[in-house]
Design a protein around this motif. Structure first.
Motif, short mmCIF file in Angstrom:
data_model
loop_
_atom_site.label_atom_id
_atom_site.label_comp_id
_atom_site.label_asym_id
_atom_site.label_seq_id
_atom_site.Cartn_x
_atom_site.Cartn_y
_atom_site.Cartn_z
N ALA A 184 0.83 -1.20 0.00
CA ALA A 184 0.00 0.00 0.00
C ALA A 184 0.87 1.25 0.00
CB ALA A 184 -0.93 -0.01 1.22
N ILE A 185 1.98 1.22 0.72
CA ILE A 185 2.91 2.36 0.72
C ILE A 185 3.47 2.57 -0.68
CG2 ILE A 185 5.21 3.10 1.49
CD1 ILE A 185 4.49 1.92 4.26
N ARG A 186 3.88 1.49 -1.32
CA ARG A 186 4.41 1.61 -2.70
C ARG A 186 3.37 2.22 -3.63
NH1 ARG A 186 7.22 -3.25 -1.48
NH2 ARG A 186 5.50 -4.57 -2.11
N GLU A 187 2.14 1.74 -3.53
CA GLU A 187 1.07 2.24 -4.40
C GLU A 187 0.79 3.72 -4.12
OE1 GLU A 187 -2.25 -0.41 -3.97
OE2 GLU A 187 -1.10 -2.10 -4.75
N ALA A 188 0.76 4.10 -2.86
CA ALA A 188 0.52 5.50 -2.52
C ALA A 188 1.65 6.38 -3.03
CB ALA A 188 0.34 5.66 -1.00
N MET A 189 2.88 5.91 -2.87
CA MET A 189 4.03 6.67 -3.38
C MET A 189 3.93 6.84 -4.89
SD MET A 189 6.11 7.66 -0.97
CE MET A 189 7.51 8.04 -2.01
N SER A 190 3.61 5.76 -5.58
CA SER A 190 3.50 5.81 -7.04
C SER A 190 2.40 6.77 -7.49
CB SER A 190 3.21 4.42 -7.61
OG SER A 190 4.32 3.59 -7.41
N ALA A 191 1.37 6.88 -6.68
CA ALA A 191 0.25 7.76 -7.01
C ALA A 191 0.54 9.21 -6.65
CB ALA A 191 -1.02 7.29 -6.29
N GLY A 192 1.66 9.46 -5.99
CA GLY A 192 2.04 10.83 -5.66
C GLY A 192 1.51 11.35 -4.34
#
Length: 64
Positions: free
Chosen positions: A30-38
């Motif tokens: 979830a952290i990776r996805e949030a980071m990727s989403a900005g």
């Protein structure tokens, strides 16, 4: 404490540890996805209940 009780308690520790590892893996994804989403890092840290410095450490571990 009986040997049977000790085995039961140790089995519970193993089960809880496995649950923690699965939860940690889901959190990291979830952290990776949030980071990727900005999403802002502070917002991610807040949502995860982490200090920002701990979030940075996790991010470094994910990229290693």
């Amino acid at each position: 404490m009986s040997e049977e009780e000790a085995r039961r308690l140790l089995a519970e520790v193993r089960k809880a540890s496995g649950s923690m590892e699965r939860a940690r893996s889901r959190r990291d994804q979830a952290i990776r996805e949030a980071m990727s989403a900005g999403v802002a890092r502070q917002e991610i840290a807040d949502a995860a209940g982490l200090e920002r410095s701990r979030l940075y450490k996790i991010l470094r571990e994910l990229t290693d």
